[in-house]
Design a protein around this motif. Sequence first.
Motif, PDB file in Angstrom:
ATOM      1  N   ILE A 162       0.812  -1.224   0.000  1.00 27.68           N
ATOM      2  CA  ILE A 162       0.000   0.000   0.000  1.00 27.68           C
ATOM      3  C   ILE A 162       0.844   1.272   0.000  1.00 27.68           C
ATOM      4  CG2 ILE A 162      -1.884  -1.165   1.195  1.00 27.68           C
ATOM      5  CD1 ILE A 162      -1.037   0.361   3.709  1.00 27.68           C
ATOM      6  N   SER A 163       2.155   1.161   0.211  1.00 26.13           N
ATOM      7  CA  SER A 163       2.972   2.367   0.328  1.00 26.13           C
ATOM      8  C   SER A 163       3.637   2.771  -0.986  1.00 26.13           C
ATOM      9  CB  SER A 163       4.049   2.176   1.404  1.00 26.13           C
ATOM     10  OG  SER A 163       4.920   1.109   1.058  1.00 26.13           O
ATOM     11  N   GLY A 164       3.278   2.096  -2.076  1.00 21.87           N
ATOM     12  CA  GLY A 164       3.865   2.455  -3.363  1.00 21.87           C
ATOM     13  C   GLY A 164       3.499   3.851  -3.795  1.00 21.87           C
ATOM     14  N   VAL A 165       2.273   4.274  -3.474  1.00 26.24           N
ATOM     15  CA  VAL A 165       1.835   5.649  -3.751  1.00 26.24           C
ATOM     16  C   VAL A 165       1.550   6.298  -2.406  1.00 26.24           C
ATOM     17  CG1 VAL A 165       0.154   7.117  -4.898  1.00 26.24           C
ATOM     18  CG2 VAL A 165       0.842   4.954  -5.956  1.00 26.24           C
ATOM     19  N   CYS A 166       2.460   7.150  -1.981  1.00 27.72           N
ATOM     20  CA  CYS A 166       2.386   7.740  -0.639  1.00 27.72           C
ATOM     21  C   CYS A 166       2.303   9.266  -0.757  1.00 27.72           C
ATOM     22  CB  CYS A 166       3.612   7.319   0.169  1.00 27.72           C
ATOM     23  SG  CYS A 166       3.613   7.952   1.851  1.00 27.72           S
ATOM     24  N   LEU A 167       1.324   9.850  -0.103  1.00 26.93           N
ATOM     25  CA  LEU A 167       1.119  11.296  -0.117  1.00 26.93           C
ATOM     26  C   LEU A 167       1.307  11.825   1.297  1.00 26.93           C
ATOM     27  CD1 LEU A 167       0.188  13.875  -1.615  1.00 26.93           C
ATOM     28  CD2 LEU A 167      -2.156  13.223  -1.066  1.00 26.93           C
ATOM     29  N   ARG A 168       2.279  12.711   1.486  1.00 28.39           N
ATOM     30  CA  ARG A 168       2.535  13.293   2.805  1.00 28.39           C
ATOM     31  C   ARG A 168       1.971  14.710   2.863  1.00 28.39           C
ATOM     32  NH1 ARG A 168       6.129  10.340   5.883  1.00 28.39           N
ATOM     33  NH2 ARG A 168       7.183   8.650   4.755  1.00 28.39           N
ATOM     34  N   LEU A 169       1.145  14.970   3.861  1.00 29.62           N
ATOM     35  CA  LEU A 169       0.553  16.299   4.032  1.00 29.62           C
ATOM     36  C   LEU A 169       1.369  17.103   5.031  1.00 29.62           C
ATOM     37  CD1 LEU A 169      -3.215  15.313   4.391  1.00 29.62           C
ATOM     38  CD2 LEU A 169      -1.944  15.844   2.299  1.00 29.62           C
ATOM     39  N   PRO A 170       1.656  18.366   4.728  1.00 24.71           N
ATOM     40  CA  PRO A 170       2.414  19.189   5.681  1.00 24.71           C
ATOM     41  C   PRO A 170       1.548  19.579   6.867  1.00 24.71           C
ATOM     42  CG  PRO A 170       1.721  20.520   3.826  1.00 24.71           C
ATOM     43  CD  PRO A 170       1.324  19.109   3.502  1.00 24.71           C
ATOM     44  N   PRO A 171       2.141  19.717   8.061  1.00 25.32           N
ATOM     45  CA  PRO A 171       1.378  20.229   9.206  1.00 25.32           C
ATOM     46  C   PRO A 171       1.062  21.699   9.006  1.00 25.32           C
ATOM     47  CG  PRO A 171       3.696  20.031   9.760  1.00 25.32           C
ATOM     48  CD  PRO A 171       3.541  19.429   8.399  1.00 25.32           C
ATOM     49  N   LEU A 172       0.103  22.195   9.765  1.00 25.79           N
ATOM     50  CA  LEU A 172      -0.345  23.583   9.591  1.00 25.79           C
ATOM     51  C   LEU A 172       0.783  24.582   9.857  1.00 25.79           C
ATOM     52  CD1 LEU A 172      -2.661  25.454   8.930  1.00 25.79           C
ATOM     53  CD2 LEU A 172      -3.420  25.304  11.304  1.00 25.79           C
ATOM     54  N   ARG A 173       1.696  24.264  10.758  1.00 17.93           N
ATOM     55  CA  ARG A 173       2.792  25.203  11.055  1.00 17.93           C
ATOM     56  C   ARG A 173       3.717  25.407   9.860  1.00 17.93           C
ATOM     57  NH1 ARG A 173       3.609  20.532  13.721  1.00 17.93           N
ATOM     58  NH2 ARG A 173       5.431  19.282  13.148  1.00 17.93           N
ATOM     59  N   GLN A 174       3.649  24.508   8.876  1.00 18.37           N
ATOM     60  CA  GLN A 174       4.466  24.650   7.670  1.00 18.37           C
ATOM     61  C   GLN A 174       3.681  25.240   6.503  1.00 18.37           C
ATOM     62  OE1 GLN A 174       6.276  20.854   6.788  1.00 18.37           O
ATOM     63  NE2 GLN A 174       7.337  20.750   8.758  1.00 18.37           N
ATOM     64  N   ARG A 175       2.462  25.643   6.751  1.00 14.39           N
ATOM     65  CA  ARG A 175       1.652  26.246   5.686  1.00 14.39           C
ATOM     66  C   ARG A 175       0.839  27.416   6.237  1.00 14.39           C
ATOM     67  NH1 ARG A 175      -3.490  22.237   4.748  1.00 14.39           N
ATOM     68  NH2 ARG A 175      -4.030  24.055   3.536  1.00 14.39           N
ATOM     69  N   SER A 213       1.757  27.847  16.742  1.00 17.83           N
ATOM     70  CA  SER A 213       2.298  26.724  15.956  1.00 17.83           C
ATOM     71  C   SER A 213       1.273  25.628  15.665  1.00 17.83           C
ATOM     72  CB  SER A 213       3.508  26.114  16.669  1.00 17.83           C
ATOM     73  OG  SER A 213       3.109  25.565  17.915  1.00 17.83           O
ATOM     74  N   TRP A 214       0.078  25.659  16.263  1.00 14.50           N
ATOM     75  CA  TRP A 214      -1.009  24.741  15.965  1.00 14.50           C
ATOM     76  C   TRP A 214      -0.600  23.262  16.007  1.00 14.50           C
ATOM     77  CZ3 TRP A 214      -5.426  27.118  16.349  1.00 14.50           C
ATOM     78  CH2 TRP A 214      -5.517  28.483  16.032  1.00 14.50           C
ATOM     79  N   PRO A 215      -0.237  22.751  17.182  1.00 14.06           N
ATOM     80  CA  PRO A 215       0.116  21.325  17.269  1.00 14.06           C
ATOM     81  C   PRO A 215      -1.042  20.401  16.910  1.00 14.06           C
ATOM     82  CG  PRO A 215      -0.093  22.300  19.459  1.00 14.06           C
ATOM     83  CD  PRO A 215      -0.110  23.438  18.482  1.00 14.06           C
ATOM     84  N   GLY A 216      -2.280  20.890  17.043  1.00 18.26           N
ATOM     85  CA  GLY A 216      -3.437  20.083  16.666  1.00 18.26           C
ATOM     86  C   GLY A 216      -3.872  20.287  15.228  1.00 18.26           C
ATOM     87  N   ASN A 217      -3.119  21.118  14.479  1.00 18.19           N
ATOM     88  CA  ASN A 217      -3.334  21.307  13.045  1.00 18.19           C
ATOM     89  C   ASN A 217      -4.720  21.854  12.720  1.00 18.19           C
ATOM     90  OD1 ASN A 217      -0.731  20.433  11.818  1.00 18.19           O
ATOM     91  ND2 ASN A 217      -1.171  18.604  13.018  1.00 18.19           N
ATOM     92  N   LEU A 218      -5.297  21.410  11.593  1.00 15.16           N
ATOM     93  CA  LEU A 218      -6.564  21.977  11.121  1.00 15.16           C
ATOM     94  C   LEU A 218      -7.681  21.770  12.133  1.00 15.16           C
ATOM     95  CD1 LEU A 218      -6.511  20.771   7.402  1.00 15.16           C
ATOM     96  CD2 LEU A 218      -5.744  22.944   8.315  1.00 15.16           C
ATOM     97  N   ARG A 219      -7.648  20.639  12.823  1.00 17.84           N
ATOM     98  CA  ARG A 219      -8.701  20.354  13.803  1.00 17.84           C
ATOM     99  C   ARG A 219      -8.691  21.389  14.914  1.00 17.84           C
ATOM    100  NH1 ARG A 219      -7.469  14.946  15.770  1.00 17.84           N
ATOM    101  NH2 ARG A 219      -7.998  14.336  13.648  1.00 17.84           N
ATOM    102  N   GLU A 220      -7.503  21.773  15.354  1.00 11.49           N
ATOM    103  CA  GLU A 220      -7.381  22.767  16.411  1.00 11.49           C
ATOM    104  C   GLU A 220      -7.835  24.141  15.919  1.00 11.49           C
ATOM    105  OE1 GLU A 220      -4.028  24.146  19.704  1.00 11.49           O
ATOM    106  OE2 GLU A 220      -3.393  23.125  17.868  1.00 11.49           O
TER     107      GLU A 220
END
Length: 321
Positions: A162-175, A213-220
Amino acid sequence: MGNLLPNSASVGGNHFANEPAGLAFVEGVSASMRPVEAVIRELAQRDLPVLVLAEPGAGKHATAQRIHQMSQRSEQTFRWFQCLGLNPKDLELLQAGTGTIYLAELADLNAECQDRLLEALPQSHGSGGAGNERARLIFGSARDLEMEVKRGRLREDLYYRISGVCLRLPPLRQRKEDIPFLIGYFLRKYARDFHRGVPDLSAQTLRLFLDYSWPGNLRELEDAARVLVALGDEEVALGGLRAVLRKPEAGSNGAGISLKAASRAASREAEKELILNTLTRTRWNRRRAAEELQISYKALLYKLKQIGFEGYGTSSSAEKV
């Protein structure tokens, strides 16, 4: 999933199309998100299993739904399951259904389900579309799956399949450039839900959001927007939220801001302001203030002690009604 927001956006304004309530993938302007969005568009046109990796609250579910909506399967059903607690019978949907299935937190899948999932995965990947009889699979994880394999919690052959196509999302602090777009979406979403006007955030509040820095990201971030709309007063809401947003983050486990905790903090701030305003109006006659506040004299004294004002005010002789 909501519609994409236009690039000419302003917080609290009316420059946005209406988005339905629920999960939304909000297209950003940040340098870290633009390549991610390009990959999402490409993956949507290819019928491959996808592994989405990101911190908790960073948008794995919304991304999976976005891939589905942009694909040839968009008219079919999008279903999602938490892997924790699934049994092999639940996974029969993978073989019987069509559309897209999102499995959240793959490392929580038990050994028997991992065996069944490996059997359900297609042996080869084509560019098929909505006519496929099998459901397309998208997986999400906030954990290091290679470490889960080493610890014996995840089958190595399943991971590599399942890891052949891997998409990594940046945390909110990086965007952070995307925060005005994101907060605008969430404010409008909860304004609709609570039947209130969309708050116009001050520059000071937006700066607070950009500096955190939003450690909880979009949910926070979403929870913070919900508190702002629910309380209906930016100053009152931010009185409580500032303490939460600026709290020390050492040892944070990445969990999102607790709406209950933020609401309690904001309510305490509002209560303190109301008590002090009432005491000022009654020239610190505590008994009269207690009557106006419709609480007992003892309760008022207790609350004054809680907020550190028990020693302020007039003498007891001045408190006769």
